[in-house]
Scaffold this motif. Sequence first.
Motif, mmCIF file in Angstrom:
data_model
loop_
_atom_site.group_PDB
_atom_site.id
_atom_site.type_symbol
_atom_site.label_atom_id
_atom_site.label_comp_id
_atom_site.label_asym_id
_atom_site.label_seq_id
_atom_site.Cartn_x
_atom_site.Cartn_y
_atom_site.Cartn_z
ATOM 1 N N ALA A 8 0.437 -0.835 -0.504
ATOM 2 C CA ALA A 8 0.088 0.785 -0.266
ATOM 3 C C ALA A 8 0.544 1.552 0.064
ATOM 4 C CB ALA A 8 -1.365 0.113 1.067
ATOM 5 N N GLY A 9 1.816 1.485 -0.172
ATOM 6 C CA GLY A 9 2.557 2.285 -1.028
ATOM 7 C C GLY A 9 2.918 3.458 -1.795
ATOM 8 N N GLY A 10 2.144 3.028 -2.432
ATOM 9 C CA GLY A 10 1.649 4.094 -4.159
ATOM 10 C C GLY A 10 1.283 5.141 -3.880
ATOM 11 N N SER A 11 1.341 5.912 -4.517
ATOM 12 C CA SER A 11 1.349 7.708 -4.032
ATOM 13 C C SER A 11 -0.220 7.919 -5.539
ATOM 14 C CB SER A 11 2.265 8.948 -4.950
ATOM 15 O OG SER A 11 3.074 8.384 -5.478
ATOM 16 N N GLU A 82 7.909 2.112 4.537
ATOM 17 C CA GLU A 82 8.508 2.323 4.075
ATOM 18 C C GLU A 82 9.662 3.928 4.124
ATOM 19 O OE1 GLU A 82 7.774 0.077 0.141
ATOM 20 O OE2 GLU A 82 6.962 1.431 -0.008
ATOM 21 N N PRO A 83 10.880 4.206 4.385
ATOM 22 C CA PRO A 83 11.221 5.752 4.568
ATOM 23 C C PRO A 83 11.496 6.327 3.227
ATOM 24 C CG PRO A 83 12.939 4.088 5.086
ATOM 25 C CD PRO A 83 11.000 3.247 4.802
ATOM 26 N N VAL A 84 12.133 5.337 2.475
ATOM 27 C CA VAL A 84 11.859 5.628 0.833
ATOM 28 C C VAL A 84 11.064 4.774 0.252
ATOM 29 C CG1 VAL A 84 13.090 6.288 -1.351
ATOM 30 C CG2 VAL A 84 13.157 6.912 1.387
ATOM 31 N N GLY A 85 10.191 5.878 -1.222
ATOM 32 C CA GLY A 85 10.051 3.688 -2.249
ATOM 33 C C GLY A 85 10.679 3.608 -2.593
#
Length: 153
Positions: A8-11, A82-85
């Motif tokens: 679920a990390g997408g923007s 995630e600190p960074v994707g």
Amino acid sequence: MIVPVIIAGGSGTRLWPLSRQLFPKQLMNLVDDNTMLQNTILRMTDYQGVSCPIIICNESHRFMIAEQAREINIDPAAIILEPVGRNTAPAVAVAALKALDMDDDPVIVVLPADHYIEKTDVFHVAIKAGEYFAERKNLITFGIIPNAPETGY
């Protein structure tokens, strides 16, 4: 044991302006009263032998993710931030390591949080078939048969 891993990390940039960096499509209710994330979680709750999900998300969405899980009475096994994707492969690798803390030999099912699957029963049949092969140390990929080339992904 099957461990659902929800990515679920997408923007949600392809759904702009409806979806924005701070409120991506997986956190929206686009097809019914539940959000895309909630539907993804609920899709696996009726499947036999499933643990609570591991959810991987952007650090800025962690509270919304936790609240949406709470709203449907789900306590995730973990919410990994995630600190960074870095795309799907590193996220799945971290989730696989977490799943090993939950079970000696888990089968993980990686589920994007922004997919719409209308026929859950047919989806469960596919998962069952994949589970059989995954338990025999095979890597399984689900997808649809394309009907045209697509360069937007």
